[in-house]
Write a protein that holds these residues in place. Structure first.
Motif, PDB file in Angstrom:
ATOM      1  N   LEU A 323       0.577  -0.929  -0.507  1.00  0.00           N
ATOM      2  CA  LEU A 323      -0.268  -0.127  -0.103  1.00  0.00           C
ATOM      3  C   LEU A 323       0.991   1.567  -0.185  1.00  0.00           C
ATOM      4  O   LEU A 323       0.560   2.254  -0.748  1.00  0.00           O
ATOM      5  CB  LEU A 323      -0.967   0.224   0.952  1.00  0.00           C
ATOM      6  CG  LEU A 323      -1.334   1.352   1.550  1.00  0.00           C
ATOM      7  CD1 LEU A 323      -2.850   0.932  -0.259  1.00  0.00           C
ATOM      8  CD2 LEU A 323      -2.782   0.879   2.663  1.00  0.00           C
ATOM      9  N   LEU A 327       0.635   4.005  -2.760  1.00  0.00           N
ATOM     10  CA  LEU A 327       0.872   5.667  -2.573  1.00  0.00           C
ATOM     11  C   LEU A 327       1.627   6.419  -2.839  1.00  0.00           C
ATOM     12  O   LEU A 327       1.076   7.535  -3.233  1.00  0.00           O
ATOM     13  CB  LEU A 327       0.060   6.216  -1.188  1.00  0.00           C
ATOM     14  CG  LEU A 327      -0.750   4.982  -0.506  1.00  0.00           C
ATOM     15  CD1 LEU A 327      -0.627   5.301   0.681  1.00  0.00           C
ATOM     16  CD2 LEU A 327      -2.923   5.455  -1.600  1.00  0.00           C
ATOM     17  N   PHE A 331       0.811   9.529  -5.760  1.00  0.00           N
ATOM     18  CA  PHE A 331       1.883  11.056  -5.211  1.00  0.00           C
ATOM     19  C   PHE A 331       2.829  11.104  -6.282  1.00  0.00           C
ATOM     20  O   PHE A 331       2.302  13.002  -7.131  1.00  0.00           O
ATOM     21  CB  PHE A 331       2.726  11.043  -3.951  1.00  0.00           C
ATOM     22  CG  PHE A 331       2.939  12.268  -3.865  1.00  0.00           C
ATOM     23  CD1 PHE A 331       1.814  13.122  -3.026  1.00  0.00           C
ATOM     24  CD2 PHE A 331       4.447  12.412  -3.432  1.00  0.00           C
ATOM     25  CE1 PHE A 331       2.389  14.183  -2.960  1.00  0.00           C
ATOM     26  CE2 PHE A 331       4.578  13.880  -3.374  1.00  0.00           C
ATOM     27  CZ  PHE A 331       3.066  14.919  -3.248  1.00  0.00           C
TER      28      PHE A 331
END
Length: 369
Positions: A323, A327, A331
């Protein structure tokens, strides 16, 4: 009479305080102010990195890649080659390898680019197989109140107005390339001096030792990450080339090199390669099913690589959370485009190393569920 009884008699209706009762934590004003200041600092830094992408992206990329390649410079230095000469040789070698890969990719790409109008017409003709399903779908829309003009709509090829903006988005400018290579050579050549300066900047012996451990961990982890990911992507490129050769695709070596290169960009690269294989397969194959075979086999290959091989190797070596990787990828790709996606995992590794050494946590037993 006890003290508690005296208190109760003097203040009737006041409960006796229980020292063992749980008291929820109180959020103080200073903590709120500190949180707001940290949030404003993070937003400001992100805004500066986004606006000044042309300046910060080559520098950060050079620092990350230079740290990955520093062990190779140290190896050559131990063999009697000066550090500056080692830096130049390493950058020339890496540039030569990239030029070889670009050569494998660019030759068929230039050929296909010259035939783009012809290939577009051929692809449009072969995709007319979707006219009947689209017409059926439009009839269903008309049945539920849609426009009747949609029922006669045929499958149309998308316009290519997006090609030039996409290439501008993917391709750094010449100035960014020049800045990257200049900083990369200087960084590798002066890495030992930079290490020593950062370590000796602290007067306390404990902080010097901690800084040395952080730098060693970053260098070892990023070097291991580069070697591991390169070997995995090299294997993906070979497997893709074999798939293309077995399914009769043109120029399997170039497609394999393209797959290996794009696989350095997680999620984005495999999706782009799938689209390329679908387009090339449909154009060059006699039937639609034969054209989609290579793309289907590539999906199976990337599924095995992405869900079993890479997590097993990278996760075991670097202990990255899936995860957190996703992420970070989302980003940095949003912030700096495809190169940000390439830097996402290395930056995450550096952040986890800094957290581990600067904010160590005691390993306590969690309560059972």
């Amino acid at each position: 009479m006890s003290a508690a009884q005296k208190t109760e008699s003097s203040h009737p209706g006041t409960p006796i305080p229980d020292s063992n009762a749980y008291q929820p934590p109180v959020i103080r004003r200073a903590e709120v102010v500190a949180f707001a200041l940290v949030s404003m600092l993070i937003i400001t830094v992100v805004a500066v990195l986004y606006v000044a992408k042309a300046f910060f992206l080559p520098i950060v990329t050079a620092f990350i890649v230079g740290t990955m390649l520093s062990p190779a410079a140290t190896f050559l230095e131990k063999r009697g080659i000066p550090r500056a000469a080692s830096a130049v040789l390493i950058v020339i070698g890496v540039t030569g390898g990239l030029a070889f890969i670009v050569g494998l990719i660019s030759a068929p790409l230039m050929e296909w680019t010259t035939r783009l109008p012809e290939l577009g017409t051929l692809l449009k003709d072969k995709l007319h197989v979707f006219d009947r399903p689209l017409a059926l779908w439009h009839q269903i829309q008309v049945l539920f109140g849609g426009s009747e003009t949609l029922a006669t709509t045929r499958f149309e090829m998308p316009k290519i107005d997006w090609v030039q903006p996409t290439l501008e988005f993917l391709s750094p400018t010449f100035t960014e390339f020049l800045l990257f290579f200049a900083i990369l050579v200087l960084f590798i050549a002066s890495w030992k001096d930079l290490r020593r300066a950062m370590i000796m900047n602290f007067a306390d012996h404990e902080w010097r030792l901690r800084t040395l451990r952080i730098l060693n961990a970053i260098e070892t982890s990023l070097g291991g990450y580069l070697i591991t990911v390169t070997m995995i992507n090299f294997g993906v490129g070979i497997a893709t080339g074999l798939i293309c050769a077995l399914t009769g695709m043109p120029n399997p070596a170039g497609l394999g090199a393209l797959a290996a290169t794009l696989n350095f960009f997680p999620i984005i690269g495999p999706v782009a390669m799938f689209v390329i294989l679908v387009a090339v397969g449909i154009i060059t194959s006699a039937t639609l099913g034969a054209g989609l075979l290579a793309a289907a086999l590539f999906v199976g290959l990337t599924f095995i690589e992405g869900h079993f091989i890479t997590p097993a190797i990278i996760g075991r070596r670097l202990q990255l959370n899936a995860l957190a990787v996703f992420l970070a990828l989302a980003f940095w790709t949003w912030l700096w485009g495809p190169m940000g996606g390439f830097l996402a995992s290395p930056i995450l590794i550096v952040g986890l190393i800094l957290k581990e050494h600067l904010m160590p946590t005691d390993k306590t037993q969690l309560p059972p569920d």
